[in-house]
Design a protein around this motif. Structure first.
Motif, PDB file in Angstrom:
ATOM      1  N   GLY A  48       0.682  -1.510   0.156  1.00 23.24           N
ATOM      2  CA  GLY A  48       0.149   0.038   0.032  1.00 23.24           C
ATOM      3  C   GLY A  48       0.850   1.181   0.144  1.00 23.24           C
ATOM      4  N   ASP A  49       2.129   1.175   0.166  1.00 18.73           N
ATOM      5  CA  ASP A  49       2.992   2.542   0.169  1.00 18.73           C
ATOM      6  C   ASP A  49       3.047   2.988  -1.069  1.00 18.73           C
ATOM      7  OD1 ASP A  49       3.683   2.680   2.846  1.00 18.73           O
ATOM      8  OD2 ASP A  49       5.404   1.259   2.712  1.00 18.73           O
ATOM      9  N   VAL A  50       3.130   4.345  -1.051  1.00 20.24           N
ATOM     10  CA  VAL A  50       3.537   5.268  -2.528  1.00 20.24           C
ATOM     11  C   VAL A  50       4.769   5.548  -2.268  1.00 20.24           C
ATOM     12  CG1 VAL A  50       2.855   7.132  -3.878  1.00 20.24           C
ATOM     13  CG2 VAL A  50       0.898   5.828  -2.414  1.00 20.24           C
ATOM     14  N   VAL A  51       5.714   5.078  -3.292  1.00 25.08           N
ATOM     15  CA  VAL A  51       7.111   5.254  -3.011  1.00 25.08           C
ATOM     16  C   VAL A  51       7.699   6.173  -4.286  1.00 25.08           C
ATOM     17  CG1 VAL A  51       9.279   4.008  -2.735  1.00 25.08           C
ATOM     18  CG2 VAL A  51       7.160   2.887  -1.949  1.00 25.08           C
ATOM     19  N   LEU A  52       8.462   6.876  -3.981  1.00 21.87           N
ATOM     20  CA  LEU A  52       9.468   7.796  -4.835  1.00 21.87           C
ATOM     21  C   LEU A  52      10.852   7.410  -4.807  1.00 21.87           C
ATOM     22  CD1 LEU A  52       9.452  10.195  -7.064  1.00 21.87           C
ATOM     23  CD2 LEU A  52      10.011  11.624  -5.022  1.00 21.87           C
ATOM     24  N   ASP A  53      11.451   6.942  -5.922  1.00 23.30           N
ATOM     25  CA  ASP A  53      12.780   6.654  -6.226  1.00 23.30           C
ATOM     26  C   ASP A  53      13.584   8.041  -6.927  1.00 23.30           C
ATOM     27  OD1 ASP A  53      15.402   5.892  -6.461  1.00 23.30           O
ATOM     28  OD2 ASP A  53      14.700   4.132  -7.882  1.00 23.30           O
ATOM     29  N   VAL A  54      14.294   8.733  -6.297  1.00 27.22           N
ATOM     30  CA  VAL A  54      14.766   9.951  -6.852  1.00 27.22           C
ATOM     31  C   VAL A  54      16.120   9.625  -7.282  1.00 27.22           C
ATOM     32  CG1 VAL A  54      15.810  12.271  -6.401  1.00 27.22           C
ATOM     33  CG2 VAL A  54      13.519  11.417  -4.912  1.00 27.22           C
ATOM     34  N   GLY A  55      16.664   9.893  -8.527  1.00 21.78           N
ATOM     35  CA  GLY A  55      17.650   9.533  -9.291  1.00 21.78           C
ATOM     36  C   GLY A  55      17.752   8.115  -9.655  1.00 21.78           C
ATOM     37  N   CYS A  56      16.580   7.611 -10.195  1.00 23.98           N
ATOM     38  CA  CYS A  56      16.495   6.048 -10.333  1.00 23.98           C
ATOM     39  C   CYS A  56      17.347   5.349 -11.369  1.00 23.98           C
ATOM     40  CB  CYS A  56      14.829   6.077 -10.698  1.00 23.98           C
ATOM     41  SG  CYS A  56      14.390   6.562 -12.262  1.00 23.98           S
ATOM     42  N   GLY A  57      17.637   6.220 -12.154  1.00 25.24           N
ATOM     43  CA  GLY A  57      18.584   5.406 -13.194  1.00 25.24           C
ATOM     44  C   GLY A  57      17.855   4.636 -14.017  1.00 25.24           C
ATOM     45  N   PRO A  58      17.948   3.496 -14.466  1.00 25.37           N
ATOM     46  CA  PRO A  58      17.225   2.680 -15.147  1.00 25.37           C
ATOM     47  C   PRO A  58      16.208   1.675 -14.428  1.00 25.37           C
ATOM     48  CG  PRO A  58      19.475   1.285 -14.815  1.00 25.37           C
ATOM     49  CD  PRO A  58      19.620   2.818 -14.060  1.00 25.37           C
ATOM     50  N   GLY A  59      16.135   2.032 -13.219  1.00 24.12           N
ATOM     51  CA  GLY A  59      14.882   1.790 -12.444  1.00 24.12           C
ATOM     52  C   GLY A  59      14.937   0.285 -11.456  1.00 24.12           C
ATOM     53  N   TYR A  60      15.894  -0.156 -11.401  1.00 25.51           N
ATOM     54  CA  TYR A  60      16.048  -1.429 -10.624  1.00 25.51           C
ATOM     55  C   TYR A  60      15.303  -1.376  -9.368  1.00 25.51           C
ATOM     56  CZ  TYR A  60      18.061  -6.020  -9.194  1.00 25.51           C
ATOM     57  OH  TYR A  60      17.893  -7.361  -8.793  1.00 25.51           O
TER      58      TYR A  60
END
Length: 214
Positions: A48-60
């Motif tokens: 249920g969490d809403v997550v932000l990945d800052v500087g995600c690159g190719p998204g792994y």
């Protein structure tokens, strides 16, 4: 590790999204899933969490966070590099995992949008003058009680290691001031909870935004 813009003259593999993906898989020597999975655990990403990945690159890492947030949660990865975002969308976009071009210093999300903010191997690519702004933006987009986890390279020790890293990856990685991450998060308003070393090269800081049910 997650480069700035594709046209910023970044050296070597990190200036090319597909080469970077291969380089990353090799550099982690088969431990990428375990190491990045540990980051997701340290941030306590859950259903249920809403997550932000800052500087995600190719998204792994974004994809791992999206998986941990199911059901009903989702993850968004942002990076200033259009080729990196294109690669992430091609490889890892899904029903609850999305990517968009964006900068840490000027996130497009509304206030209090996310439960968790992650950033791995990206902070050293942000200029020292802009890092305070980036951390303030992370604070802004987190909901009260939300968590942030920042992971970045530990600088090498010893003159030989410093020379090798400096000559191949540049000064930002050779002299990466990871010890400043925790106090800068504190200055941004976060409550710093813990610093952890993950593997031999990752310095991680976990902090929370005051508020929520705590």
């Amino acid at each position: 590790m997650h480069k700035t813009h594709a046209h910023d003259g970044a050296p070597g593999a990190i200036s090319h999204a597909r080469s970077y993906e291969l380089f990353s898989a090799i550099a982690f020597a088969g431990r990428r899933r375990r190491i990045f999975g540990r980051l997701v655990e340290l941030a306590e990403v859950g259903a249920g969490d809403v997550v932000l990945d800052v500087g995600c690159g190719p998204g792994y890492l974004t994809a791992l966070a999206a998986r941990a947030a199911t059901p009903n949660g989702r993850a968004l990865g942002v990076d200033v590099s259009e080729p990196m975002i294109a690669q992430a969308q091609r490889l890892r976009a899904g029903a609850n995992c999305a990517f968009e071009v964006g900068a840490a210093q000027g996130l497009s999300a509304a206030d209090a949008t996310f439960d968790v903010v992650l950033s791995s191997l990206a902070i050293h690519h942000i200029t020292e003058e802009a890092r305070a702004t980036a951390f303030a933006e992370m604070f802004r987009v987190l909901r009260p009680g939300g968590r942030v986890l920042i992971a970045d390279f530990l600088p090498p020790e010893g003159p030989l290691a410093r020379h090798l890293v400096g000559s191949t990856a540049g000064r930002t990685m050779r002299d990466n001031p990871v010890e400043r991450i925790a106090p800068m998060l504190g200055d941004a308003g976060f409550d710093v909870r813990a610093t952890t070393q993950v593997s031999w090269f990752l310095h991680c800081v976990r902090a929370d935004k005051p508020g929520g049910d705590e």
